[in-house]
Scaffold this motif. Structure first.
Motif, PDB file in Angstrom:
ATOM      1  N   GLY A  69       0.807  -1.207   0.000  1.00 33.52           N
ATOM      2  CA  GLY A  69       0.000   0.000   0.000  1.00 33.52           C
ATOM      3  C   GLY A  69       0.837   1.251   0.000  1.00 33.52           C
ATOM      4  N   MET A  70       0.151   2.365  -0.165  1.00 34.58           N
ATOM      5  CA  MET A  70       0.785   3.677  -0.110  1.00 34.58           C
ATOM      6  C   MET A  70      -0.265   4.732   0.196  1.00 34.58           C
ATOM      7  SD  MET A  70       1.482   4.841  -4.069  1.00 34.58           S
ATOM      8  CE  MET A  70       2.624   3.545  -4.343  1.00 34.58           C
ATOM      9  N   PHE A  71       0.204   5.859   0.688  1.00 33.39           N
ATOM     10  CA  PHE A  71      -0.656   7.008   0.914  1.00 33.39           C
ATOM     11  C   PHE A  71      -0.833   7.734  -0.411  1.00 33.39           C
ATOM     12  CE2 PHE A  71      -0.759  11.625   1.330  1.00 33.39           C
ATOM     13  CZ  PHE A  71      -1.946  11.786   2.026  1.00 33.39           C
ATOM     14  N   VAL A  72      -2.090   8.098  -0.729  1.00 32.70           N
ATOM     15  CA  VAL A  72      -2.365   8.966  -1.873  1.00 32.70           C
ATOM     16  C   VAL A  72      -3.130  10.184  -1.359  1.00 32.70           C
ATOM     17  CG1 VAL A  72      -2.298   7.192  -3.673  1.00 32.70           C
ATOM     18  CG2 VAL A  72      -4.449   7.666  -2.516  1.00 32.70           C
ATOM     19  N   SER A  73      -2.875  11.322  -1.969  1.00 35.56           N
ATOM     20  CA  SER A  73      -3.444  12.576  -1.470  1.00 35.56           C
ATOM     21  C   SER A  73      -4.736  12.969  -2.172  1.00 35.56           C
ATOM     22  CB  SER A  73      -2.419  13.699  -1.622  1.00 35.56           C
ATOM     23  OG  SER A  73      -2.140  13.900  -2.996  1.00 35.56           O
ATOM     24  N   GLU A  92       2.933   8.175  -1.668  1.00 38.31           N
ATOM     25  CA  GLU A  92       4.095   7.868  -0.831  1.00 38.31           C
ATOM     26  C   GLU A  92       3.996   6.465  -0.267  1.00 38.31           C
ATOM     27  OE1 GLU A  92       5.548  11.393   1.734  1.00 38.31           O
ATOM     28  OE2 GLU A  92       3.362  11.597   1.604  1.00 38.31           O
ATOM     29  N   ARG A  93       5.027   5.683  -0.479  1.00 38.90           N
ATOM     30  CA  ARG A  93       5.100   4.371   0.143  1.00 38.90           C
ATOM     31  C   ARG A  93       5.374   4.568   1.632  1.00 38.90           C
ATOM     32  NH1 ARG A  93       5.406   0.339  -3.574  1.00 38.90           N
ATOM     33  NH2 ARG A  93       5.867   0.981  -5.682  1.00 38.90           N
ATOM     34  N   PRO A  94       4.891   3.666   2.480  1.00 42.27           N
ATOM     35  CA  PRO A  94       5.059   3.840   3.933  1.00 42.27           C
ATOM     36  C   PRO A  94       6.501   4.079   4.368  1.00 42.27           C
ATOM     37  CG  PRO A  94       3.521   2.085   3.504  1.00 42.27           C
ATOM     38  CD  PRO A  94       4.102   2.481   2.170  1.00 42.27           C
ATOM     39  N   GLN A  95       7.442   3.372   3.765  1.00 41.12           N
ATOM     40  CA  GLN A  95       8.836   3.535   4.169  1.00 41.12           C
ATOM     41  C   GLN A  95       9.402   4.894   3.759  1.00 41.12           C
ATOM     42  OE1 GLN A  95       7.716   1.257   1.982  1.00 41.12           O
ATOM     43  NE2 GLN A  95       9.117   0.978   0.275  1.00 41.12           N
ATOM     44  N   ASP A  96       8.727   5.605   2.841  1.00 38.95           N
ATOM     45  CA  ASP A  96       9.193   6.922   2.409  1.00 38.95           C
ATOM     46  C   ASP A  96       8.554   8.067   3.191  1.00 38.95           C
ATOM     47  OD1 ASP A  96      10.737   5.631   0.509  1.00 38.95           O
ATOM     48  OD2 ASP A  96       9.191   5.798  -1.044  1.00 38.95           O
ATOM     49  N   ILE A  97       7.596   7.758   4.043  1.00 37.08           N
ATOM     50  CA  ILE A  97       6.920   8.796   4.826  1.00 37.08           C
ATOM     51  C   ILE A  97       7.806   9.186   5.999  1.00 37.08           C
ATOM     52  CG2 ILE A  97       4.928   9.317   6.295  1.00 37.08           C
ATOM     53  CD1 ILE A  97       3.278   7.453   4.440  1.00 37.08           C
ATOM     54  N   ALA A 142      -1.111   5.302   7.191  1.00 43.12           N
ATOM     55  CA  ALA A 142      -0.536   4.458   6.128  1.00 43.12           C
ATOM     56  C   ALA A 142       0.772   3.854   6.599  1.00 43.12           C
ATOM     57  CB  ALA A 142      -0.312   5.281   4.864  1.00 43.12           C
ATOM     58  N   ARG A 143       1.587   4.659   7.254  1.00 43.65           N
ATOM     59  CA  ARG A 143       2.884   4.182   7.757  1.00 43.65           C
ATOM     60  C   ARG A 143       2.677   3.096   8.808  1.00 43.65           C
ATOM     61  NH1 ARG A 143       8.162   5.112   7.919  1.00 43.65           N
ATOM     62  NH2 ARG A 143       9.220   4.997   9.906  1.00 43.65           N
ATOM     63  N   PHE A 145      -0.144   1.245   9.387  1.00 40.72           N
ATOM     64  CA  PHE A 145      -0.887   0.085   8.865  1.00 40.72           C
ATOM     65  C   PHE A 145       0.035  -0.902   8.171  1.00 40.72           C
ATOM     66  CE2 PHE A 145      -3.135  -2.076   5.433  1.00 40.72           C
ATOM     67  CZ  PHE A 145      -4.143  -2.706   6.139  1.00 40.72           C
ATOM     68  N   LEU A 146       0.975  -0.384   7.417  1.00 39.74           N
ATOM     69  CA  LEU A 146       1.861  -1.255   6.662  1.00 39.74           C
ATOM     70  C   LEU A 146       3.232  -1.404   7.287  1.00 39.74           C
ATOM     71  CD1 LEU A 146       0.653   0.016   3.251  1.00 39.74           C
ATOM     72  CD2 LEU A 146       0.312  -2.273   4.137  1.00 39.74           C
ATOM     73  N   GLY A 147       3.362  -0.972   8.539  1.00 41.20           N
ATOM     74  CA  GLY A 147       4.596  -1.194   9.268  1.00 41.20           C
ATOM     75  C   GLY A 147       5.769  -0.337   8.836  1.00 41.20           C
ATOM     76  N   GLY A 148       5.531   0.666   7.992  1.00 43.24           N
ATOM     77  CA  GLY A 148       6.600   1.558   7.589  1.00 43.24           C
ATOM     78  C   GLY A 148       7.658   0.917   6.721  1.00 43.24           C
ATOM     79  N   GLY A 149       7.494  -0.330   6.344  1.00 45.29           N
ATOM     80  CA  GLY A 149       8.520  -0.968   5.540  1.00 45.29           C
ATOM     81  C   GLY A 149       7.965  -1.924   4.519  1.00 45.29           C
ATOM     82  N   ALA A 150       6.660  -1.840   4.265  1.00 41.20           N
ATOM     83  CA  ALA A 150       6.042  -2.774   3.312  1.00 41.20           C
ATOM     84  C   ALA A 150       6.333  -2.387   1.891  1.00 41.20           C
ATOM     85  CB  ALA A 150       4.541  -2.834   3.526  1.00 41.20           C
TER      86      ALA A 150
END
Length: 150
Positions: A69-73, A92-97, A142-143, A145-150
């Motif tokens: 997953g990723m955050f979309v605005s 933004e992918r969770p690991q990039d937030i 988003a970060r 939910f997906l553990g910040g590294g998905a």
């Protein structure tokens, strides 16, 4: 056989997430869930053609049994054939937030809403402040939910 026809024959979808700067994701998936303005929308292979407005939130997809997953605005999603296109200002992918930056944005938005004024002392645009708060909260969710590294 075209690439799109081959993807459809496998019972899969092509997901493309497009921002003004770049294509954030372009790959084959088994299902997609987008944050529509009227609620979450699930998309499976052979979905009817569709265009939907998106809200800020979590865009999720499955590749086999693995969820990504990723955050979309916000923006819009289009389903045509076996392709799902998501056009958004930010993806933004969770690991990039940047968690600290997102928490700071959340704090500033909450302060603006409580104080009732903009940073420059001008009257507060409540809708913009609420939208900024929602984006910050959704980025953090988003970060998490997906553990910040998905």
């Amino acid at each position: 056989m075209s690439a799109q026809a081959a993807t459809a024959a496998r019972g899969a979808l092509t997901l493309r997430v497009i921002t003004p700067d770049r294509i954030v994701h372009d790959g084959e998936v088994t299902s997609v869930r987008v944050p529509g303005v009227d609620g979450s929308i699930g998309i499976l292979p052979r979905h009817a053609p569709m265009v939907a407005a998106l809200d800020a939130g979590l865009l999720r997809w499955r590749e086999g049994t693995k969820e990504h997953g990723m955050f979309v605005s916000g923006g819009f999603a289009e389903v045509r054939g076996s392709t799902v296109r998501v056009v958004t200002d930010a993806g933004e992918r969770p690991q990039d937030i940047d968690e600290a930056r997102a928490r700071d944005a959340e704090r500033r938005a909450r302060e603006r809403l409580v104080q009732g004024k903009a940073a420059e002392g001008e009257p507060l645009d409540v809708l913009r402040a609420e939208a900024a708060l929602r984006r910050a909260v959704m980025r953090l969710q988003a970060r998490e939910f997906l553990g910040g590294g998905a």
